[in-house]
Enzyme design. Sequence first.
Site, short mmCIF file in Angstrom:
data_model
loop_
_atom_site.label_atom_id
_atom_site.label_comp_id
_atom_site.label_asym_id
_atom_site.label_seq_id
_atom_site.Cartn_x
_atom_site.Cartn_y
_atom_site.Cartn_z
N GLY A 84 3.45 -5.99 5.31
CA GLY A 84 3.31 -4.62 5.78
C GLY A 84 4.04 -3.53 5.09
CD1 TRP A 86 3.93 -2.62 -1.11
CD2 TRP A 86 1.82 -2.19 -2.25
NE1 TRP A 86 3.94 -3.26 -2.40
CE2 TRP A 86 2.82 -2.77 -3.05
CE3 TRP A 86 0.45 -2.00 -2.54
CZ2 TRP A 86 2.50 -3.19 -4.49
CZ3 TRP A 86 0.39 -2.42 -3.86
CH2 TRP A 86 1.23 -2.76 -4.84
CG ASP A 107 -2.30 -10.79 4.43
OD1 ASP A 107 -2.14 -10.03 3.18
OD2 ASP A 107 -2.44 -11.78 4.57
CG ASP A 123 -9.55 -14.91 2.95
OD1 ASP A 123 -9.41 -13.93 1.98
OD2 ASP A 123 -9.26 -16.09 2.60
CG ASP A 148 1.93 -6.70 -3.72
OD1 ASP A 148 2.06 -6.99 -5.09
OD2 ASP A 148 2.76 -6.73 -3.02
CE LYS A 188 1.16 -9.71 -6.65
NZ LYS A 188 2.48 -10.13 -5.72
#
Length: 246
Positions: A84, A86, A107, A123, A148, A188
Amino acid sequence: MVDKALGTGGRKSDKDLKIRVKSAKGRKVSSTKWLERQLNDPYVARARAEGYRSRAAFKIREMDEKHKLFRKGMRVVDLGAAPGGWSQVAAKATGSTPANPLIVGIDYLEMDPIPGVILLQKDFTDDDAPAMLIEAMGGKKADLVMSDMAWPTTGHRPTDHLRIVQLIEIAAAFALDVLAPNGTFVAKVFQGGTEHELLHMLKRHFKTTMHAKPPSSRQDSAEAYLIAKGFKGSNDTVPGEGEYDR
C-alpha cells in the site's frame, strides 16, 4: 540473531557499523542476505519513521518530484498495490479522502485499509478485474494508472523479464481503456531489451515516454520504470494495435 561488526579501535566507520546477520539453522543463505540488506537499508528505516508501509513509497515519491505525476483532485489506479505504499503517497498527493476517494488499488494480497483509498483484493490478471476497477472508479476516467506489479522471480533472468513484460502489456491495455486524455501510465520493468515493442506501442499512444531509475531503487537491481505521459485519448489511437485498442 543480529550483531554489529566492531572496529579494532578508534572511530568506527560506516562499514564497521553495518549490521551483520548471523546464519541460522534452517535459514537459506539468500534469506540471510535479504535480511541483512533490509536491516541496513536507510529507506526501510525512513519508511518506518514516516509511516509508509514499504520502502517502495519513496520510488513513486521521487518519480513524482522529478516528473510531476500527481496533482490535487486527480484519479489514480494502483495496480499491484500491496502493501500500500504507493497508494499512501497517491492519496496524500491528490487530496483523496474517505468521503471522496480518488484512489483505487488492487492486489491479490490482503491489505489493511488506507484512508481515501478503495482497495480490491483481486488478481489483476483475472478476466473480471478490469471491470471491477472501473466499477470502483464509478465509471470515471483515471488520470494516472501506476503499476509496481511483478511476478515472483524464478531465478532465471530472461524468463523473469518476459513475465514482467507480460504484466506491463496487460497493465498498458487497461490504461489505454481507462485513462482520460493527457493521462499518465507508470510501470515497473526489468531492463533486458525485450520491452522495445511495448515501448514503441506506448510512443504511439502517448506524447512522451521515458525510463526512470529513482534513487531509492537499488542500484544493483535491473529494476527501472517506464513513464508515459500525455495520453492522446481514444480518438487519437492508431488502428491495428490489436489488444491495445480494445
